[in-house]
Design a protein around this motif. Sequence first.
Motif, mmCIF file in Angstrom:
data_model
loop_
_atom_site.group_PDB
_atom_site.id
_atom_site.type_symbol
_atom_site.label_atom_id
_atom_site.label_comp_id
_atom_site.label_asym_id
_atom_site.label_seq_id
_atom_site.Cartn_x
_atom_site.Cartn_y
_atom_site.Cartn_z
ATOM 1 N N SER A 1 35.759 39.562 50.363
ATOM 2 C CA SER A 1 34.349 39.627 49.978
ATOM 3 C C SER A 1 34.097 40.729 48.951
ATOM 4 O O SER A 1 33.411 40.508 47.942
ATOM 5 C CB SER A 1 33.485 39.857 51.223
ATOM 6 N N GLN A 2 34.678 41.911 49.184
ATOM 7 C CA GLN A 2 34.479 43.027 48.265
ATOM 8 C C GLN A 2 35.153 42.771 46.918
ATOM 9 O O GLN A 2 34.622 43.142 45.865
ATOM 10 C CB GLN A 2 35.018 44.316 48.885
ATOM 11 N N ARG A 3 36.318 42.146 46.944
ATOM 12 C CA ARG A 3 37.002 41.821 45.683
ATOM 13 C C ARG A 3 36.166 40.844 44.869
ATOM 14 O O ARG A 3 36.021 40.985 43.643
ATOM 15 C CB ARG A 3 38.382 41.228 45.985
ATOM 16 N N ALA A 4 35.584 39.846 45.550
ATOM 17 C CA ALA A 4 34.731 38.868 44.853
ATOM 18 C C ALA A 4 33.503 39.553 44.247
ATOM 19 O O ALA A 4 33.049 39.177 43.154
ATOM 20 C CB ALA A 4 34.307 37.766 45.827
ATOM 21 N N ALA A 5 32.982 40.579 44.941
ATOM 22 C CA ALA A 5 31.816 41.300 44.424
ATOM 23 C C ALA A 5 32.164 42.035 43.130
ATOM 24 O O ALA A 5 31.367 42.057 42.186
ATOM 25 C CB ALA A 5 31.301 42.276 45.476
ATOM 26 N N VAL A 6 33.356 42.636 43.083
ATOM 27 C CA VAL A 6 33.782 43.328 41.865
ATOM 28 C C VAL A 6 33.990 42.333 40.728
ATOM 29 O O VAL A 6 33.579 42.575 39.582
ATOM 30 C CB VAL A 6 35.073 44.129 42.119
ATOM 31 N N GLU A 7 34.618 41.204 41.029
ATOM 32 C CA GLU A 7 34.846 40.189 39.996
ATOM 33 C C GLU A 7 33.519 39.655 39.446
ATOM 34 O O GLU A 7 33.387 39.383 38.250
ATOM 35 C CB GLU A 7 35.689 39.049 40.581
ATOM 36 N N GLU A 8 32.517 39.505 40.321
ATOM 37 C CA GLU A 8 31.216 39.023 39.880
ATOM 38 C C GLU A 8 30.549 40.065 38.972
ATOM 39 O O GLU A 8 29.924 39.707 37.959
ATOM 40 C CB GLU A 8 30.338 38.739 41.106
ATOM 41 N N LEU A 9 30.689 41.335 39.313
ATOM 42 C CA LEU A 9 30.163 42.402 38.464
ATOM 43 C C LEU A 9 30.781 42.346 37.072
ATOM 44 O O LEU A 9 30.079 42.430 36.055
ATOM 45 C CB LEU A 9 30.450 43.766 39.092
ATOM 46 N N LEU A 10 32.083 42.191 37.019
ATOM 47 C CA LEU A 10 32.774 42.175 35.738
ATOM 48 C C LEU A 10 32.401 40.944 34.915
ATOM 49 O O LEU A 10 32.339 41.009 33.688
ATOM 50 C CB LEU A 10 34.293 42.227 35.965
ATOM 51 N N ALA B 1 24.955 50.918 27.112
ATOM 52 C CA ALA B 1 24.511 51.647 28.305
ATOM 53 C C ALA B 1 24.576 50.761 29.544
ATOM 54 O O ALA B 1 25.017 51.197 30.617
ATOM 55 C CB ALA B 1 23.093 52.168 28.091
ATOM 56 N N ALA B 2 24.130 49.501 29.398
ATOM 57 C CA ALA B 2 24.166 48.581 30.539
ATOM 58 C C ALA B 2 25.605 48.268 30.945
ATOM 59 O O ALA B 2 25.939 48.212 32.130
ATOM 60 C CB ALA B 2 23.417 47.301 30.189
ATOM 61 N N ALA B 3 26.480 48.065 29.947
ATOM 62 C CA ALA B 3 27.884 47.776 30.236
ATOM 63 C C ALA B 3 28.549 48.962 30.921
ATOM 64 O O ALA B 3 29.336 48.798 31.864
ATOM 65 C CB ALA B 3 28.620 47.422 28.945
ATOM 66 N N THR B 4 28.216 50.169 30.461
ATOM 67 C CA THR B 4 28.783 51.372 31.070
ATOM 68 C C THR B 4 28.382 51.481 32.536
ATOM 69 O O THR B 4 29.200 51.809 33.398
ATOM 70 C CB THR B 4 28.313 52.618 30.304
ATOM 71 N N GLN B 5 27.131 51.183 32.840
ATOM 72 C CA GLN B 5 26.654 51.261 34.215
ATOM 73 C C GLN B 5 27.374 50.259 35.111
ATOM 74 O O GLN B 5 27.785 50.582 36.232
ATOM 75 C CB GLN B 5 25.147 51.006 34.255
ATOM 76 N N ILE B 6 27.533 49.039 34.610
ATOM 77 C CA ILE B 6 28.222 48.016 35.397
ATOM 78 C C ILE B 6 29.686 48.394 35.615
ATOM 79 O O ILE B 6 30.230 48.238 36.715
ATOM 80 C CB ILE B 6 28.111 46.644 34.699
ATOM 81 N N LEU B 7 30.349 48.882 34.582
ATOM 82 C CA LEU B 7 31.754 49.265 34.712
ATOM 83 C C LEU B 7 31.919 50.427 35.685
ATOM 84 O O LEU B 7 32.892 50.470 36.449
ATOM 85 C CB LEU B 7 32.321 49.635 33.347
ATOM 86 N N SER C 1 48.795 43.626 45.464
ATOM 87 C CA SER C 1 48.879 42.764 44.284
ATOM 88 C C SER C 1 47.482 42.384 43.790
ATOM 89 O O SER C 1 47.218 42.398 42.582
ATOM 90 C CB SER C 1 49.682 41.505 44.627
ATOM 91 N N ALA C 2 46.577 42.080 44.720
ATOM 92 C CA ALA C 2 45.209 41.735 44.338
ATOM 93 C C ALA C 2 44.508 42.929 43.689
ATOM 94 O O ALA C 2 43.771 42.774 42.709
ATOM 95 C CB ALA C 2 44.430 41.262 45.565
ATOM 96 N N LEU C 3 44.737 44.121 44.220
ATOM 97 C CA LEU C 3 44.136 45.327 43.644
ATOM 98 C C LEU C 3 44.660 45.593 42.238
ATOM 99 O O LEU C 3 43.905 45.984 41.343
ATOM 100 C CB LEU C 3 44.416 46.529 44.546
ATOM 101 N N GLN C 4 45.952 45.393 42.034
ATOM 102 C CA GLN C 4 46.521 45.611 40.705
ATOM 103 C C GLN C 4 45.921 44.639 39.691
ATOM 104 O O GLN C 4 45.612 45.020 38.550
ATOM 105 C CB GLN C 4 48.039 45.464 40.759
ATOM 106 N N GLY D 1 43.665 45.703 36.504
ATOM 107 C CA GLY D 1 43.984 45.226 35.168
ATOM 108 C C GLY D 1 42.797 44.534 34.512
ATOM 109 O O GLY D 1 42.525 44.728 33.321
ATOM 110 N N LEU D 2 42.070 43.739 35.309
ATOM 111 C CA LEU D 2 40.880 43.069 34.793
ATOM 112 C C LEU D 2 39.814 44.084 34.401
ATOM 113 O O LEU D 2 39.138 43.929 33.370
ATOM 114 C CB LEU D 2 40.337 42.107 35.849
ATOM 115 N N LEU D 3 39.682 45.117 35.202
ATOM 116 C CA LEU D 3 38.714 46.168 34.912
ATOM 117 C C LEU D 3 39.060 46.873 33.601
ATOM 118 O O LEU D 3 38.182 47.141 32.769
ATOM 119 C CB LEU D 3 38.683 47.173 36.068
#
Length: 365
Positions: free
Chosen positions: A68-77, A95-101, A132-135, A139-141
Motif C-alpha cells: 500500500s505504501q509503495r503504491a502511494a509513493v508511485e502515485e505521488l511520482l 516549486a510544486a514538483a519539489t514539494q512532491i519529490l 528489490s522493490a525499494l531499489q 531508482g524511479l525517484l
Amino acid sequence: MELPAMDREEDQGCLGPRLEEDPSFKVPDRLLKRNQARAEDVRRRKEEKESSSITEEKSDYFSGAFKSQRAAVEELLSRCGATGAGGGGAADHRAAATQILEEATFKTQQLQNFLNDSLSFLNQYEVAQAQSALQRLQGLLAEKRDEVLPKKKFAFKTRSKVTEKVDDADAGPPATGGSGSAGPPTTTTEVDWSVRAEQCGFSNLDSAVLTLTGDQIRKQDVQLSHLRDCRVLLPGSPSTLHIKHVSGCQILCGPVSSSVFVDHCADSTLVLACQQLRTHNTADTRVYLHVTSRAIIEDCHGVALAPFNWSYPGLDGDFAESGLDPARNNWDQVDDFNWLDTGTPSPNWSVIPEADRRTTWDSDK
C-alpha cells in the motif's frame, strides 16, 4: 489377554484414584518423568503453533502495508510528472514538483524504516523481495528528480583547491647549479569538494583525500568509482552507496539506510554501516561492518571482516535517521554465493583477529 494391574493403570493414566485409596502409595519416578515429558511436549507444540501464527499474521500485515505504501509513493511520482499541466509559470511548476519529490522521498525513507523494523519476522525471500522493490522505487525517484528538476550543468568558475595544489607541486623547487630538476607532483592532495555537492560522489581520481558533509549526502545515492589510493570520508546517512573499480583506497561511510554495493574493489579498507551489503569481484579487502541483515559476497577472495568501529560527531543522529538498529550487527554472518557447502567455512572470507583490528581512523595509516 488382560494386562497386569499396574500396566493397565499406567496405560489409562489412572493414578489419581489409587492415591486416594492409599495415601502412602508412591508414584514411580519413571511415570513422573513420562508425564512431565508429555506436558512439556504439549506446551512446546502450543507455543510453536502460537508463534507460527503470530509470525504469519505479522508477515501478512507487512506485505499488505508495504504494498500500500509503495503504491502511494508511485502515485505521488506519477502526479509529479503532470505538475504544471494546468497552467502556471516555470517557477510554480518547479516549486510544486519539489514539494512532491520531498514527500515521496520522505515516504520512501519511511518504507525503508518499516522494512528494517520487520526483519526479525520476515524470511530471506520476503526481505529480498522488499529490498528489490525499494531499489526500483529509489531508482524511479531519482529518474523523476532528474526529469522534472534537471541539474544545472557544472562548470568551474575559479580554480579549485586541488588544481592550485597540483600546480604548485608541478612547479617544484627551483633548479640550482644547472643540476637541479623539478620535483615530482605531490602524491596526496587535500581536496575541498563542496563545489561538487550536486554530483554526490567522486570518480576518476588518484591520491586524493575526499570528503562530503552530512548535509550533502543526506538521503542521497552516493557513487564512488574509478578511485585509486584515495581516502574518502562520508560522515552522514546516504540512501545507498555504490563503490566500483577502486583500489588501494580507504573509504569510511556513516549509516546507509538501505544497501551498499561493492564491485571490483581491491587492496582497500571499507568502514560501512548499512542494512545490506552486496560485494562482487573483490579481493584482499578489509571491511569494518555494521549490517542488520546478512552480508553477501560473490566472486570474491581475501575479504576480511570486523565490526564497524568508526566514530564521529553526529553518528547517533545518523543511525536514527537511517533507521538502522545500532544494537543489531550481523557483521560475521556472510552468505558466499560461490560456496554452497554449509558444513565447511568459506575460504573466501575470514574474521580479522582482534589484535589486528584498527581502533582509530584519524589517518589513512
